[in-house]
Design an enzyme around this catalytic site. Structure first.
Site, PDB file in Angstrom:
ATOM      1  N   ASP A  71       6.111  10.963   3.983  1.00 34.00           N
ATOM      2  CA  ASP A  71       7.341  11.553   4.511  1.00 34.00           C
ATOM      3  C   ASP A  71       7.099  12.314   5.806  1.00 34.00           C
ATOM      4  O   ASP A  71       8.005  12.432   6.635  1.00 34.00           O
ATOM      5  CB  ASP A  71       7.988  12.482   3.477  1.00 34.00           C
ATOM      6  CG  ASP A  71       8.798  11.717   2.439  1.00 34.00           C
ATOM      7  OD1 ASP A  71       9.378  10.677   2.798  1.00 34.00           O
ATOM      8  OD2 ASP A  71       8.847  12.146   1.274  1.00 34.00           O
ATOM      9  N   LYS A 193      28.263  10.311 -14.013  1.00 36.58           N
ATOM     10  CA  LYS A 193      27.671  11.151 -15.062  1.00 36.58           C
ATOM     11  C   LYS A 193      26.217  11.551 -14.762  1.00 36.58           C
ATOM     12  O   LYS A 193      25.840  12.712 -14.980  1.00 36.58           O
ATOM     13  CB  LYS A 193      27.752  10.436 -16.410  1.00 36.58           C
ATOM     14  CG  LYS A 193      27.455  11.322 -17.602  1.00 36.58           C
ATOM     15  CD  LYS A 193      28.517  12.419 -17.791  1.00 36.58           C
ATOM     16  CE  LYS A 193      29.836  11.842 -18.276  1.00 36.58           C
ATOM     17  NZ  LYS A 193      30.833  12.908 -18.514  1.00 36.58           N
ATOM     18  N   CYS A 383      -8.277  -0.251  12.696  1.00 37.75           N
ATOM     19  CA  CYS A 383      -9.276   0.374  11.828  1.00 37.75           C
ATOM     20  C   CYS A 383     -10.135  -0.704  11.176  1.00 37.75           C
ATOM     21  O   CYS A 383     -10.975  -1.301  11.836  1.00 37.75           O
ATOM     22  CB  CYS A 383      -8.589   1.275  10.804  1.00 37.75           C
ATOM     23  SG  CYS A 383      -9.725   2.427   9.988  1.00 37.75           S
ATOM     24  N   LEU A 384      -9.933  -1.002   9.902  1.00 40.55           N
ATOM     25  CA  LEU A 384     -10.681  -2.081   9.259  1.00 40.55           C
ATOM     26  C   LEU A 384     -10.452  -3.400   9.985  1.00 40.55           C
ATOM     27  O   LEU A 384     -11.362  -4.228  10.092  1.00 40.55           O
ATOM     28  CB  LEU A 384     -10.262  -2.214   7.791  1.00 40.55           C
ATOM     29  CG  LEU A 384     -10.911  -3.354   6.999  1.00 40.55           C
ATOM     30  CD1 LEU A 384     -12.420  -3.161   6.910  1.00 40.55           C
ATOM     31  CD2 LEU A 384     -10.294  -3.463   5.611  1.00 40.55           C
ATOM     32  N   GLN A 387     -12.942  -3.630  12.690  1.00 32.23           N
ATOM     33  CA  GLN A 387     -14.286  -3.855  12.151  1.00 32.23           C
ATOM     34  C   GLN A 387     -14.471  -5.312  11.726  1.00 32.23           C
ATOM     35  O   GLN A 387     -15.517  -5.918  11.984  1.00 32.23           O
ATOM     36  CB  GLN A 387     -14.520  -2.911  10.969  1.00 32.23           C
ATOM     37  CG  GLN A 387     -14.550  -1.442  11.365  1.00 32.23           C
ATOM     38  CD  GLN A 387     -14.551  -0.507  10.168  1.00 32.23           C
ATOM     39  OE1 GLN A 387     -14.654  -0.954   9.029  1.00 32.23           O
ATOM     40  NE2 GLN A 387     -14.419   0.787  10.417  1.00 32.23           N
ATOM     41  N   HIS A 520      -5.608   4.771  14.426  1.00 29.90           N
ATOM     42  CA  HIS A 520      -4.333   4.332  13.846  1.00 29.90           C
ATOM     43  C   HIS A 520      -3.190   4.659  14.812  1.00 29.90           C
ATOM     44  O   HIS A 520      -2.571   5.720  14.704  1.00 29.90           O
ATOM     45  CB  HIS A 520      -4.099   5.022  12.498  1.00 29.90           C
ATOM     46  CG  HIS A 520      -4.968   4.502  11.403  1.00 29.90           C
ATOM     47  ND1 HIS A 520      -4.593   3.463  10.580  1.00 29.90           N
ATOM     48  CD2 HIS A 520      -6.206   4.867  11.002  1.00 29.90           C
ATOM     49  CE1 HIS A 520      -5.556   3.217   9.710  1.00 29.90           C
ATOM     50  NE2 HIS A 520      -6.556   4.049   9.953  1.00 29.90           N
ATOM     51  N   GLU A 522      -0.240   3.599  14.888  1.00 32.29           N
ATOM     52  CA  GLU A 522       1.086   3.641  14.259  1.00 32.29           C
ATOM     53  C   GLU A 522       1.546   5.062  13.961  1.00 32.29           C
ATOM     54  O   GLU A 522       2.752   5.327  13.865  1.00 32.29           O
ATOM     55  CB  GLU A 522       1.101   2.807  12.970  1.00 32.29           C
ATOM     56  CG  GLU A 522       0.255   3.328  11.823  1.00 32.29           C
ATOM     57  CD  GLU A 522      -1.167   2.797  11.811  1.00 32.29           C
ATOM     58  OE1 GLU A 522      -1.771   2.738  10.724  1.00 32.29           O
ATOM     59  OE2 GLU A 522      -1.685   2.442  12.897  1.00 32.29           O
TER      60      GLU A 522
END
Length: 553
Positions: A71, A193, A383-384, A387, A520, A522
């Site tokens: 979040d 309800k 990242c990965l 690699q 990262h 993003e």
């Protein structure tokens, strides 16, 4: 003095409290107020860093290196205030802090209890988080309380919020309750309800909501709103309908049109300028009227739960807005590529391999990298994903057939990717880790600025340097870099202190657009500005599509 808005949820989880809180923050910010947000998570984990993506979804990394709830990513995308470690805390952190104080003797021999010690600590964490806002002292701090009203885990947080509201006095805090109004298809009607019972449960613990946000798959008719108002003791104009839409960036306008910001400002005695949501309207207009369309394959092992890649999906959506290109994301299970081969990738305009951990599915991802490199399809490895691009290049171009990461094969003789045991943190202090270190808190985390090699694609995208956030343990091994560079691979950015590879690419003579990044990107993309790397990636996908179309013609 900072005013507080507490956002709670009822009936079921995953209703969108984070989006609702972020949307309210966006409206208030457009009215000239300084706003920050906090997320309170009722689980006992200290942070989500070691939790499975299938359990928790994405782990969002802040600029100061905190592993937090996804979040917080929504918060940063909706408002200009950057989040920090203090903006997210858990039951685990609260109890850890209280127990540490008890061991030090801070409580002077008293019996340590949930009330007052835990609830006081929660209040202190909330006020500390608000005070540390990057926007300066905020006018409003919106506090999202995770979980569902009625859960035993959430009770200390709700009690702390009740006490804090009482302590601060009138017009200093208000409560917004998000609840579900389900549509029963067999009866052909909405049922109120569950909402009535949820509000009743909230009132039992001493909290009367000032506003109800009623989630449904359609707008809630006036007669149903009147019924909810009557039975929940909330004014009818404060019963706000929040229905399903095709873009979360429509939510600020939806809430503003029903007067949510007016209700909050009246309750908190704030008199800011009128809301200006033209930017949000323009973003939605661009999103809904693209000029082009591309299909990008996201190859991973968490594709059955797309929440694991929430920021990445949003970053591609932002690039879509700023390139006038509809981006269709096709989720591809990397384990299926290991079994069935890469024929399913042939129609894609680009391939993206995101971050991840563990050995499972890695050979399928490497197969996707090989396909993208050989077919000259734009490739972005994060990242990965970077690699694995290096491993594939080492194996198939340089000829290091046993090239691997020690994460997947600790005994590989060609450790192209390996665990780094010593590095400098953001403050210049030396951090150390080993294979036996705890998983929590032993990664390279947070923002780091690195210079970019002149004349590279990376420079064309970013400029002279790059400042992005990290979350990883393993690095490209510098011992093999000379062999990789001799094969044609370009290391286009390195860390200034340890000289570790941060970005890699293939020259234009080998591939039109092939980039890997250790960080990262993003996490820093926003709908307001997009992100240069993702915009370039989408443009490359469009160019690939047009080249193919020209070849067929």
């Amino acid at each position: 003095m900072t005013k507080y808005v507490f956002v709670t949820g009822g009936v079921v989880s995953s209703l969108g409290k984070g989006i609702a809180a972020a949307s309210l923050a966006a409206i208030l910010e457009s009215r000239g107020l300084k706003v920050t947000l906090l997320k309170l998570d009722p689980y006992i984990n200290v942070d989500p860093g070691t939790m499975s993506p299938f359990q928790h979804g994405e782990v969002f990394v802040t600029e100061d290196g905190a592993e937090t709830d996804l979040d917080l990513g929504h918060y940063e995308r909706f408002i200009s205030t950057k989040m920090r470690k203090a903006n997210n805390f858990t039951t685990g952190q609260i109890y850890e802090s209280v127990i540490r104080k008890e061991r030090r003797g801070d409580y002077l021999g008293k019996t340590v209890q949930v009330i007052p010690h835990i609830t006081n600590e929660i209040q202190a964490f909330i006020e500390r988080g608000a005070a540390s806002a990057t926007c300066g002292e905020p006018d409003v701090a919106i506090v999202e309380i995770g979980g569902t009203v009625g859960d035993i885990e959430s009770l200390p947080f709700l009690e702390a919020a009740r006490q804090m509201s009482l302590r601060l006095g009138r017009n200093s805090a208000c409560f917004v309750h998000l609840t579900l109004v389900p549509f029963i298809a067999t009866a052909g009607e909405l049922k109120t309800k569950p909402t009535q019972h949820s509000v009743q449960k909230l009132r039992e613990i001493g909290i009367s909501p000032h506003v109800l946000l009623c989630r449904a798959d359609r707008p809630i008719p006036d007669d149903e709103s009147k019924k909810i108002s009557l039975f929940s003791n909330v004014p009818e104009d404060a019963v706000i309908s929040v229905w399903d839409v095709d873009s979360i960036y429509k939510i600020p306008q939806m809430l503003h049109d029903q007067g949510l910001d007016r209700l909050i400002c009246e309750e908190l005695r704030l008199d800011p300028q009128p809301a200006d949501l033209r930017m949000w309207a323009a973003l939605v207009e661009k999103l809904q009227n693209p000029k082009h369309e591309v299909t990008i394959g996201m190859v991973g092992k968490y594709v059955d739960l797309t929440e694991s890649y929430k920021s990445l999906i949003e970053a591609l959506r932002h690039a879509s807005i700023h390139t006038s290109t509809k981006v269709n994301i096709e989720y591809i299970n990397s384990e299926e590529l290991e079994t069935n081969g890469t024929a399913s990738l042939a129609h894609l305009d680009a391939v993206l391999v995101p971050g991840g951990f563990g050995r499972r599915g890695t050979e399928g991802k490497i197969a996707a990298v090989r396909y993208a490199r050989e077919a000259k399809v734009p490739y972005l490895g994060i990242c990965l994903g970077m690699q694995l691009a290096v491993i594939e290049f080492a194996r198939d171009v340089v000829g290091l057939k046993q090239a691997n990461s020690t994460e997947f094969d600790p005994n590989t003789p060609e450790r192209v990717v390996a665990l780094i045991t010593e590095w400098y943190d953001r403050e210049g202090k030396v951090e150390k880790r080993t294979e036996d270190s705890d998983l929590g808190g032993t990664m390279r985390l947070g923002s780091q600025r690195c210079p970019i090699k002149p004349g590279t694609l990376a420079e064309a995208i970013y400029g002279k340097d790059v400042n992005e956030r990290h979350r990883h343990r393993y690095e490209v091994n510098n011992r093999f870099v000379p062999q990789l560079e001799a094969g044609g691979l370009v290391i286009s950015a390195r860390t200034p202190s340890e000289d570790l590879p941060e970005m890699m690419e293939l020259p234009s003579t080998m591939h039109p657009w092939f980039v890997g990044v250790q960080f990262h990107p993003e996490f820093t993309s926003t709908p307001r500005d997009g992100h240069p790397l993702f915009k370039s990636f989408v443009q490359a996908a469009l160019a690939c599509q047009q080249t193919r179309a020209g070849a067929k013609a």
